[in-house]
Structure formats: C-alpha cells, structure tokens
Scaffold this motif. Structure first.
Motif, PDB file in Angstrom:
ATOM      1  N   SER A  47       0.566  -0.935   0.465  1.00  0.00           N
ATOM      2  CA  SER A  47       0.262  -0.324   0.494  1.00  0.00           C
ATOM      3  C   SER A  47       1.118   1.130  -0.093  1.00  0.00           C
ATOM      4  CB  SER A  47      -1.015  -0.321   1.090  1.00  0.00           C
ATOM      5  OG  SER A  47      -1.226  -1.194   1.474  1.00  0.00           O
ATOM      6  N   CYS A  48       1.278   1.564  -0.880  1.00  0.00           N
ATOM      7  CA  CYS A  48       2.072   2.598  -0.814  1.00  0.00           C
ATOM      8  C   CYS A  48       1.639   4.406  -0.292  1.00  0.00           C
ATOM      9  CB  CYS A  48       3.562   2.315  -2.188  1.00  0.00           C
ATOM     10  SG  CYS A  48       4.382   0.937  -2.352  1.00  0.00           S
ATOM     11  N   GLU A  80      15.284   7.876   3.580  1.00  0.00           N
ATOM     12  CA  GLU A  80      14.226   8.143   4.373  1.00  0.00           C
ATOM     13  C   GLU A  80      12.887   8.262   3.394  1.00  0.00           C
ATOM     14  OE1 GLU A  80      17.418   8.632   3.537  1.00  0.00           O
ATOM     15  OE2 GLU A  80      18.104   8.553   6.245  1.00  0.00           O
ATOM     16  N   VAL A  81      12.613   9.347   2.188  1.00  0.00           N
ATOM     17  CA  VAL A  81      11.813   9.769   2.274  1.00  0.00           C
ATOM     18  C   VAL A  81      11.595   8.715   1.227  1.00  0.00           C
ATOM     19  CG1 VAL A  81      11.543  10.692  -1.017  1.00  0.00           C
ATOM     20  CG2 VAL A  81      13.087  11.703   0.832  1.00  0.00           C
ATOM     21  N   ARG A  82      12.205   7.262   0.602  1.00  0.00           N
ATOM     22  CA  ARG A  82      11.328   6.363   0.178  1.00  0.00           C
ATOM     23  C   ARG A  82       9.942   5.383   1.359  1.00  0.00           C
ATOM     24  NH1 ARG A  82      12.468   3.342  -4.805  1.00  0.00           N
ATOM     25  NH2 ARG A  82      11.904   2.028  -4.487  1.00  0.00           N
ATOM     26  N   SER A  83      11.088   5.049   2.950  1.00  0.00           N
ATOM     27  CA  SER A  83       9.684   4.884   3.609  1.00  0.00           C
ATOM     28  C   SER A  83       8.682   5.547   4.575  1.00  0.00           C
ATOM     29  CB  SER A  83      10.936   4.467   4.807  1.00  0.00           C
ATOM     30  OG  SER A  83      11.498   5.663   5.228  1.00  0.00           O
ATOM     31  N   ALA A  84       9.491   6.814   3.548  1.00  0.00           N
ATOM     32  CA  ALA A  84       7.944   7.937   4.127  1.00  0.00           C
ATOM     33  C   ALA A  84       6.857   8.317   2.757  1.00  0.00           C
ATOM     34  CB  ALA A  84       7.935   9.101   3.683  1.00  0.00           C
ATOM     35  N   GLU A 132      10.443  -2.164  -2.381  1.00  0.00           N
ATOM     36  CA  GLU A 132      12.248  -2.954  -2.323  1.00  0.00           C
ATOM     37  C   GLU A 132      12.999  -1.472  -2.622  1.00  0.00           C
ATOM     38  OE1 GLU A 132      10.066  -1.766  -5.213  1.00  0.00           O
ATOM     39  OE2 GLU A 132      11.852  -1.758  -6.998  1.00  0.00           O
ATOM     40  N   SER A 133      14.116  -1.539  -1.872  1.00  0.00           N
ATOM     41  CA  SER A 133      15.520   0.106  -1.411  1.00  0.00           C
ATOM     42  C   SER A 133      15.604   0.078  -2.950  1.00  0.00           C
ATOM     43  CB  SER A 133      16.292  -0.936  -0.670  1.00  0.00           C
ATOM     44  OG  SER A 133      17.059  -1.900  -1.720  1.00  0.00           O
ATOM     45  N   GLY A 134      16.074   1.428  -2.771  1.00  0.00           N
ATOM     46  CA  GLY A 134      16.777   1.251  -4.001  1.00  0.00           C
ATOM     47  C   GLY A 134      18.009   0.947  -3.890  1.00  0.00           C
ATOM     48  N   GLU A 135      18.858   0.190  -3.612  1.00  0.00           N
ATOM     49  CA  GLU A 135      19.662  -0.334  -3.978  1.00  0.00           C
ATOM     50  C   GLU A 135      19.132  -1.618  -4.843  1.00  0.00           C
ATOM     51  OE1 GLU A 135      19.086   0.780  -0.969  1.00  0.00           O
ATOM     52  OE2 GLU A 135      21.210   1.929  -0.923  1.00  0.00           O
ATOM     53  N   GLU A 136      17.961  -2.357  -4.360  1.00  0.00           N
ATOM     54  CA  GLU A 136      17.433  -3.570  -5.067  1.00  0.00           C
ATOM     55  C   GLU A 136      17.026  -3.130  -6.632  1.00  0.00           C
ATOM     56  OE1 GLU A 136      15.258  -5.952  -1.509  1.00  0.00           O
ATOM     57  OE2 GLU A 136      15.120  -4.212  -1.178  1.00  0.00           O
ATOM     58  N   TYR A 137      16.278  -1.855  -6.460  1.00  0.00           N
ATOM     59  CA  TYR A 137      15.463  -1.638  -7.948  1.00  0.00           C
ATOM     60  C   TYR A 137      16.489  -1.765  -8.445  1.00  0.00           C
ATOM     61  CZ  TYR A 137      14.158   1.418 -11.106  1.00  0.00           C
ATOM     62  OH  TYR A 137      14.019   1.942 -12.347  1.00  0.00           O
ATOM     63  N   LEU A 138      18.289  -0.837  -7.928  1.00  0.00           N
ATOM     64  CA  LEU A 138      19.550  -1.191  -9.264  1.00  0.00           C
ATOM     65  C   LEU A 138      19.834  -2.281  -9.131  1.00  0.00           C
ATOM     66  CD1 LEU A 138      21.075   1.942  -7.900  1.00  0.00           C
ATOM     67  CD2 LEU A 138      19.692   2.455 -10.178  1.00  0.00           C
ATOM     68  N   ASP A 139      19.566  -3.324  -8.704  1.00  0.00           N
ATOM     69  CA  ASP A 139      20.431  -4.704  -8.467  1.00  0.00           C
ATOM     70  C   ASP A 139      19.618  -5.324  -9.723  1.00  0.00           C
ATOM     71  OD1 ASP A 139      22.610  -4.458  -6.851  1.00  0.00           O
ATOM     72  OD2 ASP A 139      21.779  -5.377  -5.528  1.00  0.00           O
ATOM     73  N   THR A 159      13.258   5.285 -13.713  1.00  0.00           N
ATOM     74  CA  THR A 159      12.393   6.678 -13.912  1.00  0.00           C
ATOM     75  C   THR A 159      12.752   7.666 -12.184  1.00  0.00           C
ATOM     76  OG1 THR A 159      11.172   4.990 -12.620  1.00  0.00           O
ATOM     77  CG2 THR A 159      10.585   5.430 -15.048  1.00  0.00           C
ATOM     78  N   MET A 160      11.929   8.836 -12.303  1.00  0.00           N
ATOM     79  CA  MET A 160      12.221   9.113 -10.892  1.00  0.00           C
ATOM     80  C   MET A 160      11.237  10.064 -10.491  1.00  0.00           C
ATOM     81  SD  MET A 160      14.705  12.755  -9.968  1.00  0.00           S
ATOM     82  CE  MET A 160      14.439  13.415 -11.117  1.00  0.00           C
ATOM     83  N   LEU A 161      10.432   9.700  -9.337  1.00  0.00           N
ATOM     84  CA  LEU A 161       9.025   9.915  -9.157  1.00  0.00           C
ATOM     85  C   LEU A 161       9.227  11.714  -8.375  1.00  0.00           C
ATOM     86  CD1 LEU A 161       6.179  10.294  -9.507  1.00  0.00           C
ATOM     87  CD2 LEU A 161       6.133   8.728  -6.869  1.00  0.00           C
ATOM     88  N   PHE A 162       9.067  12.552  -9.148  1.00  0.00           N
ATOM     89  CA  PHE A 162       9.596  14.053  -8.306  1.00  0.00           C
ATOM     90  C   PHE A 162       8.169  14.473  -8.443  1.00  0.00           C
ATOM     91  CE2 PHE A 162       9.159  16.979 -11.834  1.00  0.00           C
ATOM     92  CZ  PHE A 162       8.971  16.320 -12.408  1.00  0.00           C
ATOM     93  N   GLY A 163       9.325  15.176  -7.493  1.00  0.00           N
ATOM     94  CA  GLY A 163       7.771  16.687  -6.639  1.00  0.00           C
ATOM     95  C   GLY A 163       6.806  16.327  -5.475  1.00  0.00           C
ATOM     96  N   HIS A 164       7.672  15.510  -4.787  1.00  0.00           N
ATOM     97  CA  HIS A 164       6.726  15.779  -3.673  1.00  0.00           C
ATOM     98  C   HIS A 164       7.293  16.004  -2.400  1.00  0.00           C
ATOM     99  CE1 HIS A 164       9.152  12.057  -3.362  1.00  0.00           C
ATOM    100  NE2 HIS A 164       8.747  11.690  -4.860  1.00  0.00           N
ATOM    101  N   ILE A 165       7.922  15.065  -1.482  1.00  0.00           N
ATOM    102  CA  ILE A 165       8.472  15.755  -0.321  1.00  0.00           C
ATOM    103  C   ILE A 165       9.852  15.444  -0.812  1.00  0.00           C
ATOM    104  CG2 ILE A 165       6.301  14.954   0.907  1.00  0.00           C
ATOM    105  CD1 ILE A 165       8.593  12.228   1.779  1.00  0.00           C
ATOM    106  N   GLU A 166      10.393  14.782  -1.625  1.00  0.00           N
ATOM    107  CA  GLU A 166      11.928  15.087  -1.773  1.00  0.00           C
ATOM    108  C   GLU A 166      12.951  16.032  -1.682  1.00  0.00           C
ATOM    109  OE1 GLU A 166       9.804  15.222  -4.074  1.00  0.00           O
ATOM    110  OE2 GLU A 166      10.942  15.918  -5.744  1.00  0.00           O
ATOM    111  N   SER A 167      13.936  16.565  -1.475  1.00  0.00           N
ATOM    112  CA  SER A 167      14.558  17.694  -1.534  1.00  0.00           C
ATOM    113  C   SER A 167      15.534  18.066  -3.154  1.00  0.00           C
ATOM    114  CB  SER A 167      14.943  17.458  -0.474  1.00  0.00           C
ATOM    115  OG  SER A 167      16.483  17.029  -0.422  1.00  0.00           O
ATOM    116  N   LEU A 168      15.606  18.928  -3.538  1.00  0.00           N
ATOM    117  CA  LEU A 168      16.116  18.944  -4.911  1.00  0.00           C
ATOM    118  C   LEU A 168      17.464  18.369  -4.380  1.00  0.00           C
ATOM    119  CD1 LEU A 168      15.732  22.553  -5.485  1.00  0.00           C
ATOM    120  CD2 LEU A 168      14.954  20.892  -7.028  1.00  0.00           C
TER     121      LEU A 168
END
Ligand code: SF4
Length: 389
Positions: A73-74, A187-191, A197-204, A219-228
């Motif tokens: 339930s992302c 920190e962003v991903r878990s929020a 999966e983690s970023g490392e798992e995606y890349l793996d 891809t990159m999902l941008f424009g939510h709670i992430e910083s520049l």
C-alpha cells in the motif's frame, strides 16, 4: 538560444558541457537552485542536439495492466486495490489477448505490461502470459514488470532473481519497465512507499537484467516530499549504474500526481519545476542516449515544450492508462500517432517512430512548410489508426 547560457551566471557550466565534460553533483544542485530556466534549457538542448540531432521520437504502444490487486500500500499509489475493493480487477490471459489483438490492429509495436504485486497468481500465469502474447505477432515487443514485480515473482517462483529473469526472458520478455524507482534515498522512500524494495534492490534488478544482455528504462518520481539534493542523489545513482552496464535506453522523469493518495503535497510539480528537472536530467545523465517527456504526467502541451528543454522523445500512444489517471492525471487516456507527430513537427523536430529500444522504425519526411499538418506525410500505421478510430 545558447546565447542565453553564454552570458549569465551559468556560463561556466555551459562551457563545461559544451567542452563535453561531465558535470558534478554540486553543479547539478546549482542548476536546480538557479531560476534561469531558459539558460538551463539552452544547456540541455546542446546535449540533446549532440545526442540525437534534430530527431524526436514516439512509439505506437499499448499499456496493459493485468491486475491492480497489490499486497503493498505505497502511500502515493491510487492504483493498487485489495480483493475487498469494488474497483479491483484481474485479467485472464484470454482477456489480455483480446486487448492485444485490438491494439495490434492499429499498429502497436509494444505492449507495456505492469500490475500490482498480486497476492495469489502463480508464476506460470506470468510466463504463460508472455508466451501467449509473444506468439501473437513477430513485430510485437513486450516491455513488462517493474523491479519490485520481478522481486515478487522471484519470491513466488522460489527462484533467484537471475533465474527468474532468465525464465521470463525465455518466455518472451523483451525489456523491463523503469517504474518503481520513486526516489532512492531511504528516508524519502520509507515515507512514500513503505515496504517497497530499497533503492539498492531496484538498481540490482536492473543491473542483473543488463548483465544478461537486457535493456530497460528508468524513472524518478519527483515533486512530492523529496529535496532537490534527493533528486541529484537519485540521478547520481542512475548515472553510476549506467557507467557500469550501459543497459538503460532512456530516462523517464515522472512528475508526481497529488490527487487521491496519502501524501499531502501542497505544491505539486509546476511547469517550471517539470521543465528544469527534465533539462537538468538531460545535462547530468551524459551517458544516457534518450530522455522521455512523459505526456501522461505533464500533458502533451508541456511535453512538446520539453522537446526544447532536453527531451527527445514523447513516449507513446498508450491507449489505456490507469496508474496516473487513478492518481488524478487530467491528460487524455491516449494519443493518436497524428497528435504525437504534429507535436513534434511544431517543435521543429523530425518525427521518428521508434521501437521499445528507441531504435527507428520510420523516419518521417523533413518538416513540411505547414509544420502543424501531420496529414502531409502520414504513415501506413497512421492510415490504419485513423481507419479504425
Ligand atoms: S506502487 Fe506498485 S507496489 Fe506500491 S502499492 Fe502501487 S501497485 Fe503496489
């Protein structure tokens, strides 16, 4: 346009890029902090022109979601449903074949297939789906599954990721999709996507696929709670993997859709933010050949403008999109080939119909005097597209 970048604060970066030098993460952050969108666009346009000349591409494709049931339930996801939900769905392979045949009749060369992490479908549903669809037409390419789906299928099949990918490839998988990268920083991903999966798992997963000779997008999902800085960090990790494998055919930035989900975002990506993010991605990802402006997330009008801000591809006809529209996207469900060709011609680029790997299928005649008239040199595919509309 390049004079815009030659005579301002970003001049040193323009010179660096013009000399073919790689920009650093600090340079990328500086670009993100600049308000000079046109200067950033001018630098990105320099890179784009060097990579692809005057061409801009599109694909005739169809999206196909086999199911929206998902065990996760992302928080940002409006697509996933539980079995108790009235709007959950699951297609049989026969139902997918009907949709695929209809789309083949209008000239698609790609089926783009993703779904949720289904709680109970067996592994042979997926291999059977690939085998059946692969057998429909020799020109059809199957671009399927996000990295998290691959991990889910490996778990289902009780196999390693390499063995799972090998079985899927043998069944007809041509390319992985790039979905699910979101933002890599933990920190962003878990929020926004707890349990994913983690970023490392995606890349793996993508690394493993590339090492097997496979290609994919990212891809990159941008424009939510992430910083520049989070965006730059995300791009850094993609560039590093691309240095290692050269397996990504394109980068597809995805502007966040703020409706109907659990992440409160008061300022979703504006046109300015979207264009600068594409442009900076084009400049920073110097080892990527292609940058796609995803019209579903930004609208075709802004995607067309993005062709002057680093993008060289408008994605595809799509025909039936659920994921962004269930999150509130107001773009149409599909585009005709004529609309994509018209958008490219108006941007004074030469339209190229491409395949899944961004290889040309058809290059249109040079831009006609009436740049907006896609009828002037229309393809056979377009003719049949119109005939069956
Ligand atoms: S983003 Fe994917 S994994 Fe997450 S809830 Fe939605 S369908 Fe499931």
């Amino acid at each position: 346009m390049n004079s815009l970048a030659q005579h301002n604060d970003l001049r040193d970066l323009h010179e660096k890029v013009a000399a073919g030098e790689r920009i650093s993460e600090a340079d990328a952050l500086r670009l993100f902090e600049s308000k000079d969108l046109n200067a950033i666009g001018a630098i990105a346009d320099l890179v784009r022109a060097r990579k692809v000349g005057n061409r801009a591409s599109y694909i005739i494709n169809r999206y196909l979601n086999y199911s929206n049931y998902c065990i996760l339930s992302c928080q940002f996801c409006s697509f996933a449903k539980k079995k108790r939900d009235a709007d959950g769905f699951q297609l049989s392979i026969e139902e997918m074949v009907v949709k695929a045949r209809e789309a083949l009749a209008i000239g698609i060369t790609e089926l783009h297939i993703v779904g949720g992490l289904h709680p109970s479908l067996p592994f042979d549903y997926y291999t059977g789906m690939l085998r059946t669809l692969h057998a429909l037409d020799a020109r059809l390419q199957l671009k399927c599954f996000t990295a998290i789906e691959i991990l889910h299928l490996a778990w289902l099949a009780k196999k390693s990721v390499p063995d799972t990918l090998a079985e899927l490839k043998a069944a007809g998988l041509d390319s992985l999709t790039g979905g699910g990268a979101e933002i890599f920083r933990k920190e962003v991903r878990s929020a926004i996507a707890k349990g994913k999966e983690s970023g490392e798992e995606y890349l793996d997963v993508h690394r493993t696929w590339h090492q097997m000779g496979g290609r994919s997008t990212c891809t990159m999902l941008f424009g939510h709670i992430e910083s520049l800085a989070d965006r730059v960090d995300h791009l850094r990790q993609l560039r590093a993997l691309q240095d290692e494998t050269r397996g990504f055919v394109a980068f597809v930035p995805l502007p966040y859709q703020p409706e109907d989900n659990d992440i409160p975002v008061t300022t979703p990506p504006t046109g300015f933010d979207t264009l600068r993010t594409l442009a900076i991605s084009r400049i920073y990802l110097d080892n990527f050949d292609h940058l796609t402006a995803y019209w579903v997330g930004m609208g075709l009008k802004l995607a067309q403008v993005a062709l002057s801000y680093g993008a060289d591809d408008l994605h595809g006809t799509i025909i039936e999109e659920h994921i962004f529209h269930m999150a509130g996207a107001t773009s149409p469900q599909q585009q005709t080939e004529a609309a994509l060709v018209k958008a490219i011609r108006e941007a004074v680029r030469t339209p190229v119909q491409r395949n899944t790997f961004y290889e040309p299928i058809k290059t249109w005649d040079s831009t006609p005097a009436d740049a907006g008239n896609a009828e002037a040199g229309r393809s056979k595919t377009l003719d049949s597209n119109l005939a069956t509309a």
